[in-house]
Design a protein around this motif. Sequence first.
Motif, PDB file in Angstrom:
ATOM      1  N   TYR A  61       6.431   4.424  -8.180  1.00 23.85           N
ATOM      2  CA  TYR A  61       5.564   5.597  -8.034  1.00 23.85           C
ATOM      3  C   TYR A  61       5.807   6.345  -6.719  1.00 23.85           C
ATOM      4  O   TYR A  61       5.105   7.303  -6.397  1.00 23.85           O
ATOM      5  CB  TYR A  61       4.094   5.170  -8.140  1.00 23.85           C
ATOM      6  CG  TYR A  61       3.745   4.737  -9.546  1.00 23.85           C
ATOM      7  CD1 TYR A  61       3.314   5.663 -10.492  1.00 23.85           C
ATOM      8  CD2 TYR A  61       3.896   3.404  -9.944  1.00 23.85           C
ATOM      9  CE1 TYR A  61       3.038   5.280 -11.793  1.00 23.85           C
ATOM     10  CE2 TYR A  61       3.623   3.011 -11.239  1.00 23.85           C
ATOM     11  CZ  TYR A  61       3.193   3.954 -12.161  1.00 23.85           C
ATOM     12  OH  TYR A  61       2.928   3.579 -13.455  1.00 23.85           O
ATOM     13  N   LEU A  62       6.802   5.916  -5.991  1.00 22.79           N
ATOM     14  CA  LEU A  62       7.152   6.552  -4.727  1.00 22.79           C
ATOM     15  C   LEU A  62       7.769   7.923  -4.974  1.00 22.79           C
ATOM     16  O   LEU A  62       8.585   8.108  -5.873  1.00 22.79           O
ATOM     17  CB  LEU A  62       8.147   5.659  -3.986  1.00 22.79           C
ATOM     18  CG  LEU A  62       8.490   5.993  -2.539  1.00 22.79           C
ATOM     19  CD1 LEU A  62       7.262   5.855  -1.652  1.00 22.79           C
ATOM     20  CD2 LEU A  62       9.597   5.061  -2.045  1.00 22.79           C
ATOM     21  N   ASP A  63       7.355   8.928  -4.181  1.00 19.40           N
ATOM     22  CA  ASP A  63       7.952  10.267  -4.284  1.00 19.40           C
ATOM     23  C   ASP A  63       8.100  10.863  -2.893  1.00 19.40           C
ATOM     24  O   ASP A  63       7.870  10.178  -1.880  1.00 19.40           O
ATOM     25  CB  ASP A  63       7.120  11.180  -5.204  1.00 19.40           C
ATOM     26  CG  ASP A  63       5.658  11.302  -4.755  1.00 19.40           C
ATOM     27  OD1 ASP A  63       5.396  11.247  -3.526  1.00 19.40           O
ATOM     28  OD2 ASP A  63       4.782  11.448  -5.626  1.00 19.40           O
ATOM     29  N   ASN A  64       8.463  12.123  -2.818  1.00 19.79           N
ATOM     30  CA  ASN A  64       8.721  12.754  -1.520  1.00 19.79           C
ATOM     31  C   ASN A  64       7.474  12.917  -0.663  1.00 19.79           C
ATOM     32  O   ASN A  64       7.582  13.133   0.552  1.00 19.79           O
ATOM     33  CB  ASN A  64       9.370  14.125  -1.734  1.00 19.79           C
ATOM     34  CG  ASN A  64      10.771  14.026  -2.297  1.00 19.79           C
ATOM     35  OD1 ASN A  64      11.463  13.035  -2.067  1.00 19.79           O
ATOM     36  ND2 ASN A  64      11.193  15.042  -3.052  1.00 19.79           N
ATOM     37  N   MET A  86       0.837  -1.199   0.000  1.00 18.48           N
ATOM     38  CA  MET A  86       0.000   0.000   0.000  1.00 18.48           C
ATOM     39  C   MET A  86       0.875   1.252   0.000  1.00 18.48           C
ATOM     40  O   MET A  86       1.802   1.367   0.804  1.00 18.48           O
ATOM     41  CB  MET A  86      -0.923   0.009   1.219  1.00 18.48           C
ATOM     42  CG  MET A  86      -1.888  -1.169   1.279  1.00 18.48           C
ATOM     43  SD  MET A  86      -3.008  -1.110   2.708  1.00 18.48           S
ATOM     44  CE  MET A  86      -1.836  -1.420   4.050  1.00 18.48           C
ATOM     45  N   LEU A  87       0.554   2.166  -0.892  1.00 17.80           N
ATOM     46  CA  LEU A  87       1.223   3.461  -0.973  1.00 17.80           C
ATOM     47  C   LEU A  87       0.248   4.520  -0.488  1.00 17.80           C
ATOM     48  O   LEU A  87      -0.905   4.578  -0.933  1.00 17.80           O
ATOM     49  CB  LEU A  87       1.630   3.754  -2.423  1.00 17.80           C
ATOM     50  CG  LEU A  87       2.352   5.082  -2.692  1.00 17.80           C
ATOM     51  CD1 LEU A  87       3.795   5.009  -2.187  1.00 17.80           C
ATOM     52  CD2 LEU A  87       2.344   5.395  -4.191  1.00 17.80           C
ATOM     53  N   VAL A  88       0.689   5.348   0.472  1.00 17.12           N
ATOM     54  CA  VAL A  88      -0.180   6.387   1.032  1.00 17.12           C
ATOM     55  C   VAL A  88       0.591   7.701   1.136  1.00 17.12           C
ATOM     56  O   VAL A  88       1.822   7.726   1.049  1.00 17.12           O
ATOM     57  CB  VAL A  88      -0.687   5.993   2.443  1.00 17.12           C
ATOM     58  CG1 VAL A  88      -1.483   4.701   2.394  1.00 17.12           C
ATOM     59  CG2 VAL A  88       0.477   5.866   3.433  1.00 17.12           C
ATOM     60  N   LYS A  89      -0.137   8.776   1.313  1.00 17.36           N
ATOM     61  CA  LYS A  89       0.499  10.065   1.538  1.00 17.36           C
ATOM     62  C   LYS A  89       1.079  10.100   2.955  1.00 17.36           C
ATOM     63  O   LYS A  89       0.441   9.633   3.913  1.00 17.36           O
ATOM     64  CB  LYS A  89      -0.510  11.200   1.378  1.00 17.36           C
ATOM     65  CG  LYS A  89      -0.935  11.473  -0.048  1.00 17.36           C
ATOM     66  CD  LYS A  89      -1.873  12.676  -0.092  1.00 17.36           C
ATOM     67  CE  LYS A  89      -2.266  13.020  -1.519  1.00 17.36           C
ATOM     68  NZ  LYS A  89      -3.190  14.179  -1.549  1.00 17.36           N
ATOM     69  N   LYS A  90       2.251  10.664   3.088  1.00 14.25           N
ATOM     70  CA  LYS A  90       2.882  10.756   4.400  1.00 14.25           C
ATOM     71  C   LYS A  90       2.010  11.543   5.372  1.00 14.25           C
ATOM     72  O   LYS A  90       1.932  11.231   6.568  1.00 14.25           O
ATOM     73  CB  LYS A  90       4.247  11.425   4.276  1.00 14.25           C
ATOM     74  CG  LYS A  90       5.300  10.602   3.556  1.00 14.25           C
ATOM     75  CD  LYS A  90       6.604  11.376   3.450  1.00 14.25           C
ATOM     76  CE  LYS A  90       7.678  10.564   2.732  1.00 14.25           C
ATOM     77  NZ  LYS A  90       8.935  11.323   2.557  1.00 14.25           N
ATOM     78  N   ALA A  91       1.361  12.565   4.865  1.00 15.35           N
ATOM     79  CA  ALA A  91       0.570  13.453   5.724  1.00 15.35           C
ATOM     80  C   ALA A  91      -0.757  12.852   6.159  1.00 15.35           C
ATOM     81  O   ALA A  91      -1.453  13.422   7.008  1.00 15.35           O
ATOM     82  CB  ALA A  91       0.314  14.769   4.991  1.00 15.35           C
ATOM     83  N   ALA A  92      -1.121  11.679   5.612  1.00 13.73           N
ATOM     84  CA  ALA A  92      -2.428  11.094   5.905  1.00 13.73           C
ATOM     85  C   ALA A  92      -2.495  10.456   7.281  1.00 13.73           C
ATOM     86  O   ALA A  92      -3.579  10.200   7.802  1.00 13.73           O
ATOM     87  CB  ALA A  92      -2.786  10.060   4.845  1.00 13.73           C
ATOM     88  N   GLY A  93      -1.344  10.159   7.855  1.00 15.56           N
ATOM     89  CA  GLY A  93      -1.332   9.544   9.173  1.00 15.56           C
ATOM     90  C   GLY A  93      -1.746   8.078   9.166  1.00 15.56           C
ATOM     91  O   GLY A  93      -2.158   7.541  10.202  1.00 15.56           O
TER      92      GLY A  93
END
Length: 262
Positions: A208-211, A133-140
Amino acid sequence: MKRMVCAALILGFIAGLMVSCEKKETAQGGPADKIRNAGVLRVGVKSDVPGFGLQNPATGLYEGLEIELAKRIAQEIFGDSSKVAFTPVTAKTRGPLVDNGDVDLILATFTVTEERKLTYNFSTTYYTDAVGMLVKKAAGISGLKDLGGKTIGVAQSATSRVAIKDAGDKIGVSFSFSEFATYPEIKAALDSGRVDVFSVDKSILAGYLDNETVILPEAFSPQEYGIVSKKSNTELASYIDGLIKKWLSDGTIAGLVSQFNL
């Protein structure tokens, strides 16, 4: 007389060698005769999966582990690795393309399952991964337990949906799914907030990983990739399987895995 005997022996040796070579060619090349006669190996590949099958936007050329395997198969069949034509596929389109005879083989992160074996021929596994699973870092979001009520983006006809749903059922967490035709579409949906999670095999997610995003440590349901051929073409399937077994044994595939950092 001696010269005549020697000449006869030499001619006999040459004739025997020619027969031996012809038998070897027939044994190796028979299953691929139709492809050889067509003059090109037609292979369905991913065009949007870095490391496996990616059409480089700068050059228009395909690159990745599966692209190199296709080229090596062409080399075995034709003695020329360039005699391969690539057709971009998605998880939804790849099956029908081989069924209809539009391509000879599918080399497109195609996961082997018992159900799919009823429909297609699969080679020995050349790469094993797991759903992630890929998620936004800011999503917690730190794991599956945090996904209650969230929306997960998956590819159409992929095995990711079942793998994640089964894992959620085991811990009593429910969520919804949104299906997309391509991986870039899922990533765009994640970036825009239309989905909370981008789920597919971890090695694909790495491309698809980014900062702004992170791949969660959890992994679900091992995904074994095999080369697919039409169910009725058992001779070709056996031929391809022999090549994969050879390349697993001699380190060719391990070298490609290392080359593409998989």
